[in-house]
Enzyme design. Structure first.
Site, PDB file in Angstrom:
ATOM      1  N   HIS A   4     114.436  36.465 -84.331  1.00  0.00           N
ATOM      2  CA  HIS A   4     113.042  36.615 -83.935  1.00  0.00           C
ATOM      3  C   HIS A   4     112.170  36.535 -85.173  1.00  0.00           C
ATOM      4  O   HIS A   4     112.392  37.261 -86.156  1.00  0.00           O
ATOM      5  CB  HIS A   4     112.827  37.961 -83.231  1.00  0.00           C
ATOM      6  N   SER A   5     111.199  35.632 -85.149  1.00  0.00           N
ATOM      7  CA  SER A   5     110.156  35.588 -86.172  1.00  0.00           C
ATOM      8  C   SER A   5     110.726  35.390 -87.574  1.00  0.00           C
ATOM      9  O   SER A   5     111.358  34.373 -87.850  1.00  0.00           O
ATOM     10  CB  SER A   5     109.310  36.869 -86.074  1.00  0.00           C
ATOM     11  N   ALA A   6     110.561  36.381 -88.469  1.00  0.00           N
ATOM     12  CA  ALA A   6     110.926  36.215 -89.868  1.00  0.00           C
ATOM     13  C   ALA A   6     112.415  36.084 -90.100  1.00  0.00           C
ATOM     14  O   ALA A   6     112.840  35.660 -91.180  1.00  0.00           O
ATOM     15  CB  ALA A   6     110.381  37.380 -90.699  1.00  0.00           C
TER      16      ALA A   6
END
Length: 339
Positions: A184-186
């Site tokens: 997720h994301s980073a």
């Protein structure tokens, strides 16, 4: 009489535990310390019906708890995946959550995570009319306090952080065997790095709104200096510098370790991060990968932002992801699936 919250939760029969993936030993002033251990919590259903475990990697500055209960108290994706028959391992990325951070072993901390930054990422004003699934009211300050409470700083050096995380997750796979990565994301770039370092041990990658686009400078986090990540991947032919990679024609450099690996980027209707996924997928495909986009509105799932994994319709958002996983990681004949 109001029931306690634990009495309202459905009982489950599972197996669970935790483990540590040790960090590197370093020397400081004639003393030995450990740098960047990885905490992993795991859970398995009574009957495992899926062929590969799933490793869940959380977003930047947060911790593995984002995969557990949602902010409004419903089961999160970790539980739902266990209910779907998967062994699930939830990591706290090094220096975050239960994985300790100390500046003497991991270097300076990046900036603290502010309320304003959280609002900008998770429910920005420009998407207010389309973002209908956030799990609490925008003016609910008590709920916002609880949401922000789980955030902490990242290491200031993004390249060091990603390299360290990829090393620990790769060692986790060495221990547990082949697995699916769900980022997720980073943590998105970490997924590419792990697959690059452990070809054959990563069976698929689901990247929920991965950090990008290639070469982007990410506020409060750092720069994706090497396109898909802040640290180099094993490009073929080798790349002399980030500038050489940026200037190269699409397809000039390949990622042999990721060739044919099923990869999907999951994007939401009301999120600025969604636009970053298309160029990332394009660079992966140019490098010889088997990558695609899964845009939730195309599957009848609307109103989500960057926190789609724990928004009000998180169960609905998981359905097309599960369908994709079954299609790309399991034999079509159920008789040949691992029991």
């Amino acid at each position: 009489m109001t029931l306690a919250f634990w009495e309202q939760a459905a009982p489950r029969t599972v197996r669970r535990g935790h483990m540590w993936i040790a960090g590197k030993r370093i020397q400081r002033n004639a003393q030995t310390y450990q740098c960047g251990p990885l905490f992993v919590e795991w859970e398995a259903p009574e009957q495992v019906t899926r062929p590969w475990p799933i490793v869940l990697l959380h977003g930047g500055g947060y911790q593995g708890t984002e995969w557990f209960d949602t902010p409004d108290g419903r089961p999160g994706w970790a539980q739902r995946l266990v209910e779907a028959g998967y062994v699930v391992l939830v990591a706290d990325r090094p220096g975050q959550g239960r994985s300790p951070f100390h500046v003497e072993t991991m270097g300076p901390m990046g900036p603290a995570f502010s309320y304003e930054h959280g609002r900008h990422i998770y429910f920005p004003a420009e998407y207010e009319g389309r973002h209908t699934q956030w799990p609490f009211a925008r003016d609910d300050e008590a709920a916002m306090d609880e949401f922000i409470a789980g955030y902490g700083p990242l290491p200031a050096d993004l390249a060091f952080s990603e390299d360290m995380e990829a090393d620990r997750i790769a060692k986790l796979l060495d221990r547990i065997g082949p697995a699916i990565l769900l980022t997720h994301s980073a943590s998105g770039p970490v997924g590419w790095l792990v697959a690059d370092r452990r070809p054959g041990l990563v069976k698929a990658i689901v990247a929920v709104e991965p950090m990008g686009p290639p070469f982007a400078q990410i506020p409060n986090i750092g720069t994706l200096t090497w396109g898909l990540a802040a640290t180099p991947l094993n490009w073929e032919p080798p790349v002399a510098s980030p500038d050489a990679l940026r200037e190269a024609a699409p397809g000039e450099h390949r990622l042999p370790a990721l060739a044919g690996l099923p990869i999907v980027a999951v994007t939401a209707e009301a999120s600025a991060f969604a636009a970053a996924s298309t160029p990332a997928i394009e660079q992966l495909n140019a490098a010889g990968c088997q990558a695609e986009l899964l845009h939730l509105p195309d599957h009848g799932v609307f109103g989500n932002g960057h926190g789609l994994i724990y928004e009000k319709n998180s169960d609905a958002a998981l359905v097309p992801v599960l369908n994709w996983l079954i299609e790309h990681t399991e034999p079509s004949d159920p008789a040949h699936r691992k029991s």
